[in-house]
Design a protein around this motif. Sequence first.
Motif, PDB file in Angstrom:
ATOM      1  N   SER A  79      55.131  22.620  40.596  1.00 49.16           N
ATOM      2  CA  SER A  79      55.085  23.620  41.660  1.00 49.16           C
ATOM      3  C   SER A  79      54.082  24.713  41.311  1.00 49.16           C
ATOM      4  N   LEU A  80      53.657  25.460  42.327  1.00 46.53           N
ATOM      5  CA  LEU A  80      52.731  26.578  42.124  1.00 46.53           C
ATOM      6  C   LEU A  80      53.411  27.890  42.495  1.00 46.53           C
ATOM      7  N   LEU A  81      53.105  28.924  41.735  1.00 48.25           N
ATOM      8  CA  LEU A  81      53.533  30.288  42.052  1.00 48.25           C
ATOM      9  C   LEU A  81      52.269  31.135  42.134  1.00 48.25           C
ATOM     10  N   LEU A  82      51.963  31.635  43.329  1.00 49.72           N
ATOM     11  CA  LEU A  82      50.707  32.352  43.554  1.00 49.72           C
ATOM     12  C   LEU A  82      50.885  33.850  43.394  1.00 49.72           C
ATOM     13  N   GLY A  83      49.856  34.484  42.808  1.00 51.50           N
ATOM     14  CA  GLY A  83      49.846  35.931  42.668  1.00 51.50           C
ATOM     15  C   GLY A  83      48.487  36.485  43.038  1.00 51.50           C
ATOM     16  N   ASN A  84      48.459  37.656  43.632  1.00 50.90           N
ATOM     17  CA  ASN A  84      47.228  38.317  44.054  1.00 50.90           C
ATOM     18  C   ASN A  84      47.131  39.651  43.332  1.00 50.90           C
ATOM     19  N   MET A  85      46.041  39.821  42.537  1.00 52.00           N
ATOM     20  CA  MET A  85      45.947  41.081  41.797  1.00 52.00           C
ATOM     21  C   MET A  85      44.946  42.048  42.435  1.00 52.00           C
ATOM     22  N   HIS A  86      44.428  41.702  43.627  1.00 53.80           N
ATOM     23  CA  HIS A  86      43.587  42.613  44.405  1.00 53.80           C
ATOM     24  C   HIS A  86      42.401  43.148  43.587  1.00 53.80           C
ATOM     25  N   GLY A  87      41.885  42.316  42.691  1.00 49.57           N
ATOM     26  CA  GLY A  87      40.696  42.693  41.937  1.00 49.57           C
ATOM     27  C   GLY A  87      40.900  43.754  40.892  1.00 49.57           C
ATOM     28  N   PRO A 110      40.018  36.200  36.380  1.00 46.79           N
ATOM     29  CA  PRO A 110      40.071  37.626  36.035  1.00 46.79           C
ATOM     30  C   PRO A 110      39.264  38.488  37.001  1.00 46.79           C
ATOM     31  N   PRO A 111      39.616  39.757  37.114  1.00 49.76           N
ATOM     32  CA  PRO A 111      38.856  40.671  37.963  1.00 49.76           C
ATOM     33  C   PRO A 111      37.393  40.700  37.561  1.00 49.76           C
ATOM     34  N   ASP A 112      36.521  40.613  38.563  1.00 48.76           N
ATOM     35  CA  ASP A 112      35.073  40.666  38.340  1.00 48.76           C
ATOM     36  C   ASP A 112      34.589  39.578  37.391  1.00 48.76           C
ATOM     37  N   SER A 113      35.366  38.484  37.269  1.00 51.26           N
ATOM     38  CA  SER A 113      35.002  37.346  36.413  1.00 51.26           C
ATOM     39  C   SER A 113      34.811  37.763  34.956  1.00 51.26           C
ATOM     40  N   ARG A 114      35.582  38.759  34.508  1.00 46.32           N
ATOM     41  CA  ARG A 114      35.503  39.234  33.120  1.00 46.32           C
ATOM     42  C   ARG A 114      36.845  38.993  32.430  1.00 46.32           C
ATOM     43  N   ALA A 115      36.899  37.950  31.594  1.00 41.19           N
ATOM     44  CA  ALA A 115      38.154  37.591  30.936  1.00 41.19           C
ATOM     45  C   ALA A 115      38.576  38.614  29.891  1.00 41.19           C
ATOM     46  N   ASP A 116      37.614  39.367  29.346  1.00 42.14           N
ATOM     47  CA  ASP A 116      37.962  40.306  28.279  1.00 42.14           C
ATOM     48  C   ASP A 116      38.921  41.399  28.746  1.00 42.14           C
ATOM     49  N   THR A 117      39.000  41.607  30.069  1.00 40.63           N
ATOM     50  CA  THR A 117      39.868  42.665  30.585  1.00 40.63           C
ATOM     51  C   THR A 117      41.349  42.292  30.523  1.00 40.63           C
ATOM     52  N   ILE A 118      41.646  40.992  30.361  1.00 43.89           N
ATOM     53  CA  ILE A 118      43.056  40.571  30.386  1.00 43.89           C
ATOM     54  C   ILE A 118      43.438  39.655  29.227  1.00 43.89           C
ATOM     55  N   GLU A 119      42.511  39.381  28.306  1.00 44.98           N
ATOM     56  CA  GLU A 119      42.794  38.430  27.223  1.00 44.98           C
ATOM     57  C   GLU A 119      44.045  38.808  26.426  1.00 44.98           C
ATOM     58  N   ARG A 163       7.820  34.177  51.071  1.00 49.76           N
ATOM     59  CA  ARG A 163       7.118  35.027  50.102  1.00 49.76           C
ATOM     60  C   ARG A 163       7.776  36.402  49.927  1.00 49.76           C
ATOM     61  N   THR A 164       8.539  36.841  50.890  1.00 49.86           N
ATOM     62  CA  THR A 164       9.299  38.090  50.758  1.00 49.86           C
ATOM     63  C   THR A 164      10.775  37.755  50.944  1.00 49.86           C
ATOM     64  N   ILE A 165      11.437  37.472  49.834  1.00 50.52           N
ATOM     65  CA  ILE A 165      12.831  37.030  49.863  1.00 50.52           C
ATOM     66  C   ILE A 165      13.727  38.195  49.490  1.00 50.52           C
ATOM     67  N   VAL A 166      14.575  38.583  50.404  1.00 46.57           N
ATOM     68  CA  VAL A 166      15.535  39.670  50.177  1.00 46.57           C
ATOM     69  C   VAL A 166      16.829  39.079  49.631  1.00 46.57           C
ATOM     70  N   HIS A 167      17.447  39.786  48.712  1.00 49.62           N
ATOM     71  CA  HIS A 167      18.732  39.336  48.164  1.00 49.62           C
ATOM     72  C   HIS A 167      19.826  40.329  48.522  1.00 49.62           C
ATOM     73  N   ILE A 168      20.939  39.811  49.081  1.00 49.60           N
ATOM     74  CA  ILE A 168      22.129  40.635  49.291  1.00 49.60           C
ATOM     75  C   ILE A 168      23.041  40.368  48.114  1.00 49.60           C
ATOM     76  N   ALA A 169      23.230  41.361  47.277  1.00 47.17           N
ATOM     77  CA  ALA A 169      23.969  41.189  46.028  1.00 47.17           C
ATOM     78  C   ALA A 169      25.471  41.225  46.256  1.00 47.17           C
ATOM     79  N   GLY A 170      26.204  40.773  45.246  1.00 48.08           N
ATOM     80  CA  GLY A 170      27.652  40.935  45.231  1.00 48.08           C
ATOM     81  C   GLY A 170      28.004  42.235  44.522  1.00 48.08           C
ATOM     82  N   PRO A 171      29.287  42.466  44.252  1.00 51.62           N
ATOM     83  CA  PRO A 171      29.698  43.705  43.573  1.00 51.62           C
ATOM     84  C   PRO A 171      29.000  43.857  42.216  1.00 51.62           C
ATOM     85  N   ALA A 172      28.529  45.051  41.933  1.00 50.87           N
ATOM     86  CA  ALA A 172      27.767  45.287  40.693  1.00 50.87           C
ATOM     87  C   ALA A 172      28.595  44.994  39.450  1.00 50.87           C
ATOM     88  N   SER A 173      29.912  45.146  39.546  1.00 45.17           N
ATOM     89  CA  SER A 173      30.781  44.931  38.387  1.00 45.17           C
ATOM     90  C   SER A 173      31.125  43.459  38.171  1.00 45.17           C
TER      91      SER A 173
END
Length: 319
Positions: A79-87, A110-119, A163-173
């Motif tokens: 079975s699965l138990l889902l949790g949302n940590m809202h980033g 992990p938030p912002d794809s950084r595992a060190d915050t929750i290891e 030749r002029t390619i604009v990038h829409i970035a994701g969150p800086a963190s």
Amino acid sequence: MSVATASRALNGMSIVTAKTREKIEATASELNYVPHSGARSLTKRKTDTIGVILPDLFGEFFSEIIRGIDLVTHRAGKSLLLGNMHGSAEETGLAIRAMRGRVDGLLVMPPDSRADTIEAVTRDIPTVFLNAQGKDEVTPFVSVDNYAGARLVTDHLVDRGARTIVHIAGPASNRDARERQRGYCDVLAERLGDSSPHILPGDFRDDAGRKAARLLLNSDISFDAIFAGNDMMAVDLMNELRKAGRDIGNDVLVAGFDDIPLARYVTPGLTTVHSDITRLGSAAAELMLRMMKGETLDPNESLVIAPTLAIRGSSAGRA
């Protein structure tokens, strides 16, 4: 009947005679008896449940990850138990603590794809990281090569004449967002000698694409292609550009990242990096099932998924 006999019958053990089993099951049905999962977990010392903690549960990206996890775990009878940590790293820690004793292992993005915050809060429970890896790379992980994917799609836009390619970035963190931006910047520098690319802020949500389109349309930037950091931003961006009379795929090329199902059904179809989101979830679930069986995984068994390019109408016009 003794408690032990009733328990054996209801748990499907073969040492109970067919006649006795029928009597017990009939009585259980008459009484509307349902086994107590918590009591079973205490007796068996396992829950047959996997906890899944994600930054959000909204959107096709997360639903595809959950679908991939469920394909594997359902087949294994778990079975699965889902949790949302809202980033939030703090909410992630709370969600992990809330699942202790209720799950046999955790799949965590992990938030912002950084595992060190929750290891620190995952060390004493079997854990597989999604789209992130720890500092010491001891915790198994499954991730996508975001840098390689961004290079693929930016190379494609250059090959199509942009030749002029604009990038829409994701969150800086966010680590994924930074890797996608880095891949884009490196290709522009190598292929076009562009050391000052046009980068607009974004947050991986659809309204960021809308805002970026309006900003571009009201600016003096003469752009001929846009690479959005994910598909949700790209889809809303295309809708806004179309309203302004831009011919997507001819006047301006547009590309995204992830290849969510919606990317195939918008008009024109969205060119995007296929990161195999479903496989991301299923591969992580397969690693977790092995850990639940008592296997000790080698760090080399972690998986980095090599993305591919899904070319569709949004980048078809130039050559």
